[in-house]
Design an enzyme around this catalytic site. Structure first.
Site, PDB file in Angstrom:
ATOM      1  N   ASP A 115       0.825  -1.211   0.000  1.00  0.00           N
ATOM      2  CA  ASP A 115       0.000   0.000   0.000  1.00  0.00           C
ATOM      3  C   ASP A 115       0.860   1.262   0.000  1.00  0.00           C
ATOM      4  OD1 ASP A 115       0.939  -0.265   2.584  1.00  0.00           O
ATOM      5  OD2 ASP A 115      -1.006  -0.659   3.483  1.00  0.00           O
ATOM      6  N   ASN A 127      -7.506  -2.714  14.225  1.00  0.00           N
ATOM      7  CA  ASN A 127      -8.875  -2.993  13.773  1.00  0.00           C
ATOM      8  C   ASN A 127      -8.932  -4.189  12.820  1.00  0.00           C
ATOM      9  OD1 ASN A 127      -7.762  -2.011  11.431  1.00  0.00           O
ATOM     10  ND2 ASN A 127      -9.006  -0.166  11.308  1.00  0.00           N
ATOM     11  N   HIS A 148      -7.102  -4.605  10.063  1.00  0.00           N
ATOM     12  CA  HIS A 148      -6.809  -4.364   8.637  1.00  0.00           C
ATOM     13  C   HIS A 148      -5.533  -5.063   8.216  1.00  0.00           C
ATOM     14  CE1 HIS A 148      -4.479  -0.293   9.395  1.00  0.00           C
ATOM     15  NE2 HIS A 148      -3.652  -1.317   9.440  1.00  0.00           N
ATOM     16  N   GLU A 174      -9.360  -1.666   5.217  1.00  0.00           N
ATOM     17  CA  GLU A 174      -9.997  -1.395   6.505  1.00  0.00           C
ATOM     18  C   GLU A 174     -11.256  -2.261   6.659  1.00  0.00           C
ATOM     19  OE1 GLU A 174      -8.169   0.197   8.408  1.00  0.00           O
ATOM     20  OE2 GLU A 174      -7.842   2.297   7.940  1.00  0.00           O
TER      21      GLU A 174
HETATM   22  P1  PGA Z   1       2.251  -1.426  12.810  1.00  0.00           P
HETATM   23  O1  PGA Z   1       1.133  -1.393  11.666  1.00  0.00           O
HETATM   24  O2  PGA Z   1       3.201  -2.511  12.425  1.00  0.00           O
HETATM   25  O3  PGA Z   1       2.873  -0.069  12.754  1.00  0.00           O
HETATM   26  O4  PGA Z   1       1.546  -1.721  14.080  1.00  0.00           O
HETATM   27  C1  PGA Z   1       0.603  -2.575  11.197  1.00  0.00           C
HETATM   28  C2  PGA Z   1      -0.469  -2.287  10.177  1.00  0.00           C
HETATM   29  O5  PGA Z   1      -1.190  -1.287  10.328  1.00  0.00           O
HETATM   30  O6  PGA Z   1      -0.594  -3.078   9.240  1.00  0.00           O
END
Ligand code: PGA
Length: 265
Positions: free
Chosen positions: A67, A136, A138, A143
């Site tokens: 992404d 959450n 994702h 999302e």
């Molecule tokens: P993080 O993010 O490794 O910074 O916790 C993970 C994500 O949002 O996929």
């Protein structure tokens, strides 16, 4: 789905790095699916160390990132292209022209997203896809409520995600509300999937991913449909799982099996 529970974040990174090392040794021109966020950084450091000590080469590898923010220039310090350069690509022997990040400021986003999907297919598909997981649930920037069949597209970020990522932006700095992300359908076509999660803040999402129903409310739960998904977590991220002992038992048996198979090689 294989659930591997390890003592700490360093062990999670090393276990994940072993999977990538094995993949690149078996197939030096592998197509790697890469991720951003805090969690993969330790794994990238491990891969950099192995590359610097000539134990591992990326010279023939290709990569596609999951992404990118929509509306940031490639060289913006918060762009995921910049993140990948400074956290991995600048330190290994990969040819940067073989690394792709979704288009964050294309003139025609729809055409650019379709082209990204075609580029993955033309490269032969992703051999191993690395994932983090949001609080959450994702994966990528898919999302909750993302279609489980979604493809690369522009996606609006939730407030939870923009709040979580606001730590990277200076006060008053423009923070994108939109992203370009490969879809859940795109991710599920990867031959192997490796999801890393560490820390207590991820425990609820891991519970929903591994033991919850398959639902667009937790995009990571779609991995239950994949035939080769490995969920590598530390003890803190595992606390809400109901079947911890069983997962540890499976992993111990798998290790024995792998040793037996290695002895046959
Ligand atoms: P993080 O993010 O490794 O910074 O916790 C993970 C994500 O949002 O996929």
């Amino acid at each position: 789905m294989k659930v591997v529970i390890l003592n700490d974040a360093a062990a999670v990174a090393a276990y994940g790095a072993d999977i990538f090392s094995k993949q690149l040794k078996q197939k030096p021109n592998s197509v790697l699916g890469l991720a951003t966020g805090s969690t993969p950084i330790a794994l990238y450091q491990e891969l950099i160390a192995r590359n610097k000590s000539n134990k591992l080469s990326f010279a023939q590898a290709r990569s596609f990132n999951l992404d990118e923010y929509w509306g940031l220039a490639e060289d913006h310090p918060q762009s995921y292209r910049h993140f990948m350069n400074i956290n991995l690509f600048d330190h290994i022997d990969i040819d940067k022209t073989n690394t792709q990040v979704p288009p964050g400021n294309a003139k025609d986003p729809r055409a650019a997203c379709e082209q990204y999907e075609r580029d993955i297919i033309n490269a032969g598909g992703i051999d191993v896809q690395l994932l983090g997981i949001g609080r959450n649930g994702h994966i990528g920037f898919n999302e909750p409520s993302s279609s489980l069949a979604s493809r690369t597209r522009i996606k609006t970020l939730t407030k939870e995600t923009t709040d979580d990522n606001s730590r990277f932006f200076a006060a008053g700095e423009f923070q994108p509300q939109l992203s370009v992300t490969t879809g859940i359908g795109t991710i599920l076509e990867s031959k192997k999937i490796v999801l890393l999660a560490t820390g207590a803040s991820k425990a609820e999402a891991i519970k929903a991913c591994v033991e919850g129903p398959i639902t667009a409310s937790c995009p990571a739960s779609a991995l239950q449909m994949h035939q080769d998904a490995v969920i590598i977590i530390d003890e803190a991220a595992a606390t809400q799982l109901s079947d911890i002992d069983f997962y540890k038992h499976i992993e111990a048996e798998n290790q024995k099996l792998e040793k037996m198979l290695e002895a046959l090689e």
